[in-house]
Design a protein around this motif. Structure first.
Motif, PDB file in Angstrom:
ATOM      1  N   ALA A  67       0.831  -1.206   0.000  1.00 55.35           N
ATOM      2  CA  ALA A  67       0.000   0.000   0.000  1.00 55.35           C
ATOM      3  C   ALA A  67       0.866   1.257   0.000  1.00 55.35           C
ATOM      4  O   ALA A  67       0.577   2.239  -0.696  1.00 55.35           O
ATOM      5  CB  ALA A  67      -0.931  -0.014   1.209  1.00 55.35           C
ATOM      6  N   LYS A  68       1.970   1.214   0.777  1.00 55.64           N
ATOM      7  CA  LYS A  68       2.871   2.368   0.847  1.00 55.64           C
ATOM      8  C   LYS A  68       3.619   2.550  -0.461  1.00 55.64           C
ATOM      9  O   LYS A  68       3.733   3.672  -0.980  1.00 55.64           O
ATOM     10  CB  LYS A  68       3.861   2.174   1.989  1.00 55.64           C
ATOM     11  N   ASP A  69       4.122   1.447  -1.050  1.00 48.95           N
ATOM     12  CA  ASP A  69       4.866   1.534  -2.311  1.00 48.95           C
ATOM     13  C   ASP A  69       4.005   2.065  -3.448  1.00 48.95           C
ATOM     14  O   ASP A  69       4.496   2.786  -4.330  1.00 48.95           O
ATOM     15  CB  ASP A  69       5.428   0.162  -2.685  1.00 48.95           C
ATOM     16  N   LEU A  70       2.702   1.706  -3.434  1.00 45.32           N
ATOM     17  CA  LEU A  70       1.803   2.155  -4.491  1.00 45.32           C
ATOM     18  C   LEU A  70       1.231   3.543  -4.224  1.00 45.32           C
ATOM     19  O   LEU A  70       0.566   4.123  -5.084  1.00 45.32           O
ATOM     20  CB  LEU A  70       0.642   1.163  -4.646  1.00 45.32           C
ATOM     21  N   GLY A  71       1.491   4.073  -3.025  1.00 45.31           N
ATOM     22  CA  GLY A  71       0.972   5.391  -2.679  1.00 45.31           C
ATOM     23  C   GLY A  71      -0.546   5.427  -2.603  1.00 45.31           C
ATOM     24  O   GLY A  71      -1.167   6.442  -2.975  1.00 45.31           O
ATOM     25  N   LEU A  72      -1.146   4.350  -2.102  1.00 44.09           N
ATOM     26  CA  LEU A  72      -2.616   4.283  -2.043  1.00 44.09           C
ATOM     27  C   LEU A  72      -3.157   5.243  -0.992  1.00 44.09           C
ATOM     28  O   LEU A  72      -2.606   5.369   0.096  1.00 44.09           O
ATOM     29  CB  LEU A  72      -3.060   2.851  -1.733  1.00 44.09           C
ATOM     30  N   LYS A  73      -4.239   5.899  -1.318  1.00 42.49           N
ATOM     31  CA  LYS A  73      -4.829   6.922  -0.446  1.00 42.49           C
ATOM     32  C   LYS A  73      -5.584   6.276   0.711  1.00 42.49           C
ATOM     33  O   LYS A  73      -6.356   5.349   0.526  1.00 42.49           O
ATOM     34  CB  LYS A  73      -5.777   7.796  -1.254  1.00 42.49           C
ATOM     35  N   ILE A  74      -5.355   6.786   1.929  1.00 43.70           N
ATOM     36  CA  ILE A  74      -6.071   6.316   3.112  1.00 43.70           C
ATOM     37  C   ILE A  74      -7.472   6.935   3.113  1.00 43.70           C
ATOM     38  O   ILE A  74      -7.633   8.153   3.052  1.00 43.70           O
ATOM     39  CB  ILE A  74      -5.323   6.692   4.399  1.00 43.70           C
ATOM     40  N   LEU A  75      -8.486   6.065   3.192  1.00 44.76           N
ATOM     41  CA  LEU A  75      -9.866   6.520   3.140  1.00 44.76           C
ATOM     42  C   LEU A  75     -10.562   6.514   4.501  1.00 44.76           C
ATOM     43  O   LEU A  75     -11.608   7.116   4.674  1.00 44.76           O
ATOM     44  CB  LEU A  75     -10.670   5.637   2.172  1.00 44.76           C
ATOM     45  N   GLY A  76      -9.964   5.807   5.453  1.00 45.87           N
ATOM     46  CA  GLY A  76     -10.590   5.715   6.769  1.00 45.87           C
ATOM     47  C   GLY A  76      -9.989   4.584   7.569  1.00 45.87           C
ATOM     48  O   GLY A  76      -8.854   4.156   7.314  1.00 45.87           O
ATOM     49  N   GLY A  93      -7.871   3.080  -0.768  1.00 48.13           N
ATOM     50  CA  GLY A  93      -8.638   2.984  -1.998  1.00 48.13           C
ATOM     51  C   GLY A  93      -7.861   2.309  -3.107  1.00 48.13           C
ATOM     52  O   GLY A  93      -6.701   2.633  -3.352  1.00 48.13           O
ATOM     53  N   VAL A  94      -8.486   1.335  -3.775  1.00 52.95           N
ATOM     54  CA  VAL A  94      -7.903   0.644  -4.919  1.00 52.95           C
ATOM     55  C   VAL A  94      -8.881   0.765  -6.080  1.00 52.95           C
ATOM     56  O   VAL A  94     -10.059   0.394  -5.953  1.00 52.95           O
ATOM     57  CB  VAL A  94      -7.627  -0.847  -4.606  1.00 52.95           C
ATOM     58  N   ASN A  95      -8.417   1.308  -7.203  1.00 56.83           N
ATOM     59  CA  ASN A  95      -9.291   1.484  -8.360  1.00 56.83           C
ATOM     60  C   ASN A  95      -9.676   0.155  -8.992  1.00 56.83           C
ATOM     61  O   ASN A  95     -10.813  -0.050  -9.397  1.00 56.83           O
ATOM     62  CB  ASN A  95      -8.619   2.381  -9.400  1.00 56.83           C
ATOM     63  N   GLN A  96      -8.682  -0.765  -9.081  1.00 59.89           N
ATOM     64  CA  GLN A  96      -8.957  -2.061  -9.706  1.00 59.89           C
ATOM     65  C   GLN A  96      -8.062  -3.131  -9.108  1.00 59.89           C
ATOM     66  O   GLN A  96      -6.852  -2.951  -8.961  1.00 59.89           O
ATOM     67  CB  GLN A  96      -8.749  -2.010 -11.216  1.00 59.89           C
ATOM     68  N   LEU A  97      -8.678  -4.257  -8.755  1.00 57.84           N
ATOM     69  CA  LEU A  97      -7.968  -5.436  -8.271  1.00 57.84           C
ATOM     70  C   LEU A  97      -8.375  -6.584  -9.179  1.00 57.84           C
ATOM     71  O   LEU A  97      -9.553  -6.905  -9.294  1.00 57.84           O
ATOM     72  CB  LEU A  97      -8.364  -5.739  -6.821  1.00 57.84           C
ATOM     73  N   SER A  98      -7.412  -7.205  -9.854  1.00 56.97           N
ATOM     74  CA  SER A  98      -7.780  -8.186 -10.870  1.00 56.97           C
ATOM     75  C   SER A  98      -6.814  -9.365 -10.898  1.00 56.97           C
ATOM     76  O   SER A  98      -5.645  -9.255 -10.532  1.00 56.97           O
ATOM     77  CB  SER A  98      -7.814  -7.531 -12.253  1.00 56.97           C
ATOM     78  N   THR A  99      -7.358 -10.498 -11.330  1.00 55.59           N
ATOM     79  CA  THR A  99      -6.569 -11.697 -11.568  1.00 55.59           C
ATOM     80  C   THR A  99      -7.297 -12.534 -12.600  1.00 55.59           C
ATOM     81  O   THR A  99      -8.514 -12.735 -12.497  1.00 55.59           O
ATOM     82  CB  THR A  99      -6.366 -12.504 -10.272  1.00 55.59           C
ATOM     83  N   THR A 100      -6.583 -13.005 -13.625  1.00 55.18           N
ATOM     84  CA  THR A 100      -7.152 -13.698 -14.788  1.00 55.18           C
ATOM     85  C   THR A 100      -8.372 -12.941 -15.282  1.00 55.18           C
ATOM     86  O   THR A 100      -8.269 -11.782 -15.627  1.00 55.18           O
ATOM     87  CB  THR A 100      -7.493 -15.176 -14.463  1.00 55.18           C
ATOM     88  N   ASN A 101      -9.562 -13.597 -15.310  1.00 59.18           N
ATOM     89  CA  ASN A 101     -10.743 -12.939 -15.857  1.00 59.18           C
ATOM     90  C   ASN A 101     -11.688 -12.425 -14.784  1.00 59.18           C
ATOM     91  O   ASN A 101     -12.879 -12.247 -15.024  1.00 59.18           O
ATOM     92  CB  ASN A 101     -11.502 -13.905 -16.780  1.00 59.18           C
TER      93      ASN A 101
END
Length: 262
Positions: A67-76, A93-101
């Protein structure tokens, strides 16, 4: 009744496949220390290595380092209970989390510490119960592959075990019908509550490993179970098991599941 809830774990013993199932684009499955890991992309970056953990509620959790390396914003914040400990964890907050389909958007993920000890391969996060809602997962442990499809299963297909609660299937031990919890978050093969062994034939060994659950550590007793375990077409005799009065349900962990197709 065959019910598909959260992770869909259906035991397909001995390489059987269910009718209507097509395994498409199998992805490499990492098995380390008798636990299962899959590649995951976060906002298009990665892949990161996430641990399959059926005990985690919700979609997923992310390691604090990632989370720190990606600079993800703290929402609460969110309260998290583990054993007897209650912690207040960050939500990012994560805009997209994906694996395969499979992909999820606009997520708020709990941040945790999943690498207390530096390992050769780090754990970047946890995949929870709801990540694969509405999908069929096929995990081929012997070939270290996994696949996710929109296929369905037939109760008449060979090797299929139905369940009414997530991950809990019925089998027999000797003449007794018993429930078994399929638990990919456990690195033991078979765990038993001590009370469930009443009336069964077993012999203790000299091995007594220590197990940690949450913040609690306790001793397991290893034993050889002489009564036959039957799960679908699989029959086990003289199966090595571990038991304790601290265990509350019979569990089949990754140390066993990795040798089969589920």
């Amino acid at each position: 009744m065959l019910i598909r809830l959260r992770f869909v774990f259906v035991l397909l013993i001995g390489g059987y496949t269910a009718s209507g199932q097509s395994i498409q684009q199998p992805i490499t499955l990492t098995i380390r220390d008798n636990l299962m890991y899959i590649p995951v992309r976060i906002d298009g970056r990665g892949p990161y290595i996430f641990l399959l953990n059926a005990e985690v509620m919700g979609t997923a959790r992310i390691d604090r380092r990632v989370a720190k390396d990606l600079g993800l914003k703290i929402l609460g914040f969110q309260q998290n209970t583990s054993g007897n400990q209650v912690k207040r964890e960050f939500l990012v907050g994560v805009n997209q989390l994906s694996t395969t389909n499979v992909s999820h958007s606009a997520l708020q993920l709990m941040v945790g510490e999943y690498n207390a000890v530096v390992k050769p391969q780090l754990t970047d996060g946890l995949i929870g119960q709801n990540f694969f809602d509405g999908h069929l997962i096929t995990i081929d442990g012997p070939n270290h592959q996994w696949a996710v499809t929109k296929d369905t299963l037939s109760r008449r297909a060979k090797g299929v075990l139905a369940y009414s609660r997530p991950f809990v299937v019925r089998g027999t031990i000797g003449a007794r019908v018993m429930e078994f919890n399929l638990d990919v978050s456990s690195n033991q093969a078979f765990l038993f509550p001590k009370s469930s062994l009443t009336g069964l034939r077993f012999t203790d060994t000299s091995d007594r490993p220590v197990m940690t659950m949450g913040s609690t550590s306790f001793v397991l007793q290893e034993a050889i179970l002489q009564d036959e375990i039957v799960l679908s077409g699989l029959r086990l005799i003289n199966q090595k098991i571990y038991y304790s009065d601290k265990i509350h349900q019979i569990s089949i962990g990754t140390a066993f599941l990795k040798d089969h197709v589920i």
